[in-house]
Scaffold this motif. Structure first.
Motif, short mmCIF file in Angstrom:
data_model
loop_
_atom_site.label_atom_id
_atom_site.label_comp_id
_atom_site.label_asym_id
_atom_site.label_seq_id
_atom_site.Cartn_x
_atom_site.Cartn_y
_atom_site.Cartn_z
N MET A 16 0.86 -1.18 0.00
CA MET A 16 0.00 0.00 0.00
C MET A 16 0.90 1.23 0.00
SD MET A 16 -2.97 1.05 2.71
CE MET A 16 -4.48 0.52 1.94
N VAL A 17 0.55 2.24 -0.76
CA VAL A 17 1.33 3.47 -0.82
C VAL A 17 1.23 4.19 0.52
CG1 VAL A 17 1.53 5.73 -1.93
CG2 VAL A 17 0.99 3.70 -3.30
N ASP A 18 2.37 4.61 1.06
CA ASP A 18 2.39 5.36 2.32
C ASP A 18 2.09 6.82 1.99
OD1 ASP A 18 2.85 6.62 4.72
OD2 ASP A 18 4.90 5.85 4.96
N VAL A 19 0.94 7.31 2.42
CA VAL A 19 0.54 8.68 2.12
C VAL A 19 0.75 9.62 3.31
CG1 VAL A 19 -1.13 7.98 0.37
CG2 VAL A 19 -1.89 8.29 2.73
N SER A 20 1.41 9.13 4.35
CA SER A 20 1.54 9.93 5.58
C SER A 20 2.26 11.26 5.37
CB SER A 20 2.23 9.11 6.68
OG SER A 20 3.52 8.70 6.26
N ALA A 21 3.18 11.35 4.42
CA ALA A 21 3.91 12.59 4.19
C ALA A 21 3.23 13.51 3.17
CB ALA A 21 5.33 12.27 3.72
N LYS A 22 2.17 13.03 2.54
CA LYS A 22 1.49 13.85 1.52
C LYS A 22 0.68 14.96 2.17
CE LYS A 22 0.84 10.66 -2.32
NZ LYS A 22 -0.20 10.14 -3.22
N GLN A 23 0.47 16.03 1.39
CA GLN A 23 -0.34 17.15 1.84
C GLN A 23 -1.82 16.88 1.56
OE1 GLN A 23 0.86 20.00 3.41
NE2 GLN A 23 2.70 18.73 3.48
N VAL A 24 -2.65 17.36 2.44
CA VAL A 24 -4.10 17.30 2.23
C VAL A 24 -4.47 18.34 1.18
CG1 VAL A 24 -6.35 17.70 3.30
CG2 VAL A 24 -4.57 16.46 4.56
N THR A 25 -5.14 17.90 0.12
CA THR A 25 -5.62 18.82 -0.91
C THR A 25 -7.03 18.41 -1.32
OG1 THR A 25 -4.71 17.48 -2.72
CG2 THR A 25 -3.30 19.25 -1.86
N HIS A 26 -7.73 19.33 -1.98
CA HIS A 26 -9.04 19.01 -2.54
C HIS A 26 -8.80 18.28 -3.85
CE1 HIS A 26 -13.28 19.16 -3.30
NE2 HIS A 26 -13.03 19.64 -4.51
N ARG A 27 -9.37 17.10 -3.99
CA ARG A 27 -9.14 16.25 -5.15
C ARG A 27 -10.48 15.90 -5.78
NH1 ARG A 27 -4.00 13.37 -4.17
NH2 ARG A 27 -3.03 14.39 -2.40
N THR A 28 -10.50 15.91 -7.10
CA THR A 28 -11.69 15.50 -7.84
C THR A 28 -11.28 14.56 -8.96
OG1 THR A 28 -11.57 17.32 -9.43
CG2 THR A 28 -12.86 17.72 -7.43
N ALA A 29 -12.20 13.72 -9.36
CA ALA A 29 -11.96 12.85 -10.51
C ALA A 29 -13.29 12.58 -11.19
CB ALA A 29 -11.31 11.54 -10.07
N THR A 30 -13.23 12.49 -12.51
CA THR A 30 -14.39 12.13 -13.30
C THR A 30 -14.02 10.95 -14.18
OG1 THR A 30 -15.23 14.40 -13.33
CG2 THR A 30 -16.06 12.92 -15.05
N ALA A 31 -14.86 9.92 -14.15
CA ALA A 31 -14.67 8.73 -14.98
C ALA A 31 -15.92 8.52 -15.82
CB ALA A 31 -14.40 7.51 -14.12
N GLN A 32 -15.73 7.81 -16.92
CA GLN A 32 -16.84 7.55 -17.84
C GLN A 32 -16.90 6.07 -18.20
OE1 GLN A 32 -17.55 10.01 -21.54
NE2 GLN A 32 -16.71 8.15 -22.46
N SER A 33 -18.09 5.54 -18.25
CA SER A 33 -18.34 4.21 -18.82
C SER A 33 -19.38 4.38 -19.92
CB SER A 33 -18.88 3.24 -17.78
OG SER A 33 -17.88 2.82 -16.89
N VAL A 34 -19.23 3.58 -20.97
CA VAL A 34 -20.17 3.62 -22.10
C VAL A 34 -20.76 2.24 -22.27
CG1 VAL A 34 -20.42 4.03 -24.57
CG2 VAL A 34 -18.88 5.47 -23.23
N VAL A 35 -22.09 2.19 -22.36
CA VAL A 35 -22.81 0.93 -22.53
C VAL A 35 -23.55 0.98 -23.87
CG1 VAL A 35 -24.53 -0.64 -21.55
CG2 VAL A 35 -23.13 0.79 -20.03
N VAL A 36 -23.37 -0.06 -24.67
CA VAL A 36 -24.06 -0.17 -25.96
C VAL A 36 -25.18 -1.18 -25.80
CG1 VAL A 36 -23.80 -0.70 -28.41
CG2 VAL A 36 -21.91 0.37 -27.17
#
Length: 159
Positions: A16-36
């Motif tokens: 698992m990535v150790d995130v203890s030294a990372k800074q807290v920031t506002h994060r967003t992500a958008t993903a897409q799925s397409v169904v036919v």
């Protein structure tokens, strides 16, 4: 700087990535799925949705996608369990009669939210498949991809 897989330790074992030294920031992500969907299902499209004995296909998929996004840390072995500030899923039929699912998730934290967005879009797509398969199994979940992410080490936007 040479890039390397983030989930492998110095010995090449899963970690698992150790995130203890990372800074807290506002994060967003958008993903897409397409169904036919085949025409036998598309013919049932009325007033912006498919209504079945199980209920509204799109509305059920929205709820399932949000629930899936919330459980991402339980589903992806090395993904950090995180809370989300928000998760929004939109579903529409595009001009090519494909169902386009967009999942946008956000959090203020030390680690990202793109896996939650990808899982949310994927689970929504799988729910559409599940609710429509009684009419036809000729349903294709064509693609799931990250559209954009912000707030981490590097931002990303698909062009």
């Amino acid at each position: 700087m040479e890039e390397k897989f983030s989930h492998l330790d110095a010995a090449g074992k899963p970690s698992m990535v150790d995130v203890s030294a990372k800074q807290v920031t506002h994060r967003t992500a958008t993903a897409q799925s397409v169904v036919v969907l085949p025409n036998v299902i598309l013919d049932q499209f009325v007033n912006g949705d498919f209504n079945t004995k199980k209920g509204s296909v799109f509305q059920t998929a929205v709820i399932a996608g949000i629930m899936g996004a919330k459980k991402t840390g339980e589903l992806i072995p090395l993904c950090h369990p995180i809370g989300m500030d928000n998760c929004d899923i939109s579903i529409k039929l595009n001009d090519d009669n494909e169902v386009v699912i967009l999942c946008t998730a956000s959090i203020t934290a030390k680690t990202g939210i793109e896996m939650e967005a990808l899982v949310g879009a994927s689970v929504a797509a799988l729910t559409i498949y599940d609710m429509c398969k009684a009419l036809s199994h000729d349903i294709v979940i064509k693609e799931t991809k990250l559209i954009s992410k912000t707030g981490g080490k590097r931002d990303f936007a698909r062009t």
